[in-house]
Design a protein around this motif. Structure first.
Motif, PDB file in Angstrom:
ATOM      1  N   LYS A 194       0.723  -1.079   0.086  1.00  0.00           N
ATOM      2  CA  LYS A 194      -0.084  -0.040  -0.004  1.00  0.00           C
ATOM      3  C   LYS A 194       0.845   1.236   0.013  1.00  0.00           C
ATOM      4  O   LYS A 194       0.504   2.057  -0.728  1.00  0.00           O
ATOM      5  CB  LYS A 194      -1.083  -0.054   1.334  1.00  0.00           C
ATOM      6  N   GLN A 195       1.846   1.179   0.900  1.00  0.00           N
ATOM      7  CA  GLN A 195       2.705   2.629   0.881  1.00  0.00           C
ATOM      8  C   GLN A 195       3.475   2.901  -0.357  1.00  0.00           C
ATOM      9  O   GLN A 195       3.439   3.697  -0.787  1.00  0.00           O
ATOM     10  CB  GLN A 195       3.497   2.704   2.305  1.00  0.00           C
ATOM     11  N   LYS A 196       4.166   1.867  -0.717  1.00  0.00           N
ATOM     12  CA  LYS A 196       4.583   2.030  -2.211  1.00  0.00           C
ATOM     13  C   LYS A 196       3.979   2.196  -3.233  1.00  0.00           C
ATOM     14  O   LYS A 196       4.234   3.066  -4.128  1.00  0.00           O
ATOM     15  CB  LYS A 196       5.609   0.528  -2.307  1.00  0.00           C
ATOM     16  N   TYR A 197       2.676   1.852  -3.393  1.00  0.00           N
ATOM     17  CA  TYR A 197       1.628   2.150  -4.569  1.00  0.00           C
ATOM     18  C   TYR A 197       1.311   3.516  -4.236  1.00  0.00           C
ATOM     19  O   TYR A 197       1.281   4.350  -5.329  1.00  0.00           O
ATOM     20  CB  TYR A 197       0.671   1.050  -4.296  1.00  0.00           C
ATOM     21  N   GLU A 198       0.988   4.063  -3.278  1.00  0.00           N
ATOM     22  CA  GLU A 198       0.612   5.476  -2.930  1.00  0.00           C
ATOM     23  C   GLU A 198       1.775   6.446  -3.435  1.00  0.00           C
ATOM     24  O   GLU A 198       1.490   7.354  -3.971  1.00  0.00           O
ATOM     25  CB  GLU A 198       0.324   5.608  -1.335  1.00  0.00           C
ATOM     26  N   LYS A 199       2.889   5.987  -2.852  1.00  0.00           N
ATOM     27  CA  LYS A 199       4.255   6.727  -3.511  1.00  0.00           C
ATOM     28  C   LYS A 199       4.223   6.949  -4.761  1.00  0.00           C
ATOM     29  O   LYS A 199       4.488   7.840  -5.530  1.00  0.00           O
ATOM     30  CB  LYS A 199       5.382   6.260  -2.846  1.00  0.00           C
ATOM     31  N   PHE A 200       4.075   5.841  -5.620  1.00  0.00           N
ATOM     32  CA  PHE A 200       4.079   5.597  -7.199  1.00  0.00           C
ATOM     33  C   PHE A 200       3.097   6.605  -7.566  1.00  0.00           C
ATOM     34  O   PHE A 200       3.390   7.302  -8.772  1.00  0.00           O
ATOM     35  CB  PHE A 200       3.963   3.943  -7.414  1.00  0.00           C
ATOM     36  N   LYS A 201       2.020   6.232  -7.166  1.00  0.00           N
ATOM     37  CA  LYS A 201       0.706   7.165  -7.512  1.00  0.00           C
ATOM     38  C   LYS A 201       1.132   8.740  -7.634  1.00  0.00           C
ATOM     39  O   LYS A 201       0.689   9.483  -8.593  1.00  0.00           O
ATOM     40  CB  LYS A 201      -0.488   7.151  -6.885  1.00  0.00           C
ATOM     41  N   LYS A 202       1.495   9.078  -6.569  1.00  0.00           N
ATOM     42  CA  LYS A 202       2.037  10.749  -6.317  1.00  0.00           C
ATOM     43  C   LYS A 202       3.218  11.036  -7.394  1.00  0.00           C
ATOM     44  O   LYS A 202       3.073  12.267  -7.939  1.00  0.00           O
ATOM     45  CB  LYS A 202       2.615  10.850  -4.846  1.00  0.00           C
ATOM     46  N   GLN A 203       3.970  10.380  -7.677  1.00  0.00           N
ATOM     47  CA  GLN A 203       4.971  10.373  -8.960  1.00  0.00           C
ATOM     48  C   GLN A 203       4.105  10.809 -10.261  1.00  0.00           C
ATOM     49  O   GLN A 203       4.818  11.462 -11.208  1.00  0.00           O
ATOM     50  CB  GLN A 203       5.971   9.442  -9.233  1.00  0.00           C
TER      51      GLN A 203
END
Length: 123
Positions: free
Chosen positions: A112-121
């Motif tokens: 979840k945390q990695k996916y959220e960071k990816f989406k922000k990019q």
């Protein structure tokens, strides 16, 4: 574009390339896309391979051929391309992804945390 000789046929990889351009909104609905020859030169493939890709995308109602003018994204091209790519992902990539998660002991919460960071990019 780099082609994966161990993956799907090159014409399908080109179809995925076109869908990606649509999904990234680089090629919006009703926009003219490169001719068969132009895309073949750009991707360094045989024009017959691009023609096969375009025929496949026409069958999927993602692009249309306006005789004498060229190829265009259909009005519903974004929606159709999204549905096509989603189905391909669910059937072909997700089972392998889930298998790797299982083998490595990765839980969905771990992602979840990695996916959220990816989406922000990409937002």
């Amino acid at each position: 574009m780099q082609f994966d000789n161990n993956a799907q046929a090159i014409y399908l990889q080109i179809a995925d390339y076109v869908c990606e351009k649509i999904l990234l909104k680089e090629w919006p609905p009703d926009a003219k896309i490169p001719s068969v020859r132009d895309l073949a030169m750009q991707l360094e493939v045989n024009p017959n391979t691009v023609a096969r890709s375009y025929d496949f995308l026409k069958q999927q109602d993602i692009i249309q051929d306006k005789r004498g003018i060229g190829y265009f994204i259909t009005t519903e091209g974004l929606k159709t391309a999204t549905a096509y790519r989603k189905q391909e992902f669910m059937e072909k990539e997700l089972p392998s992804f889930f298998r790797n998660m299982y083998l490595l002991g990765i839980e969905p919460e771990d992602l979840k945390q990695k996916y959220e960071k990816f989406k922000k990019q990409y937002a």
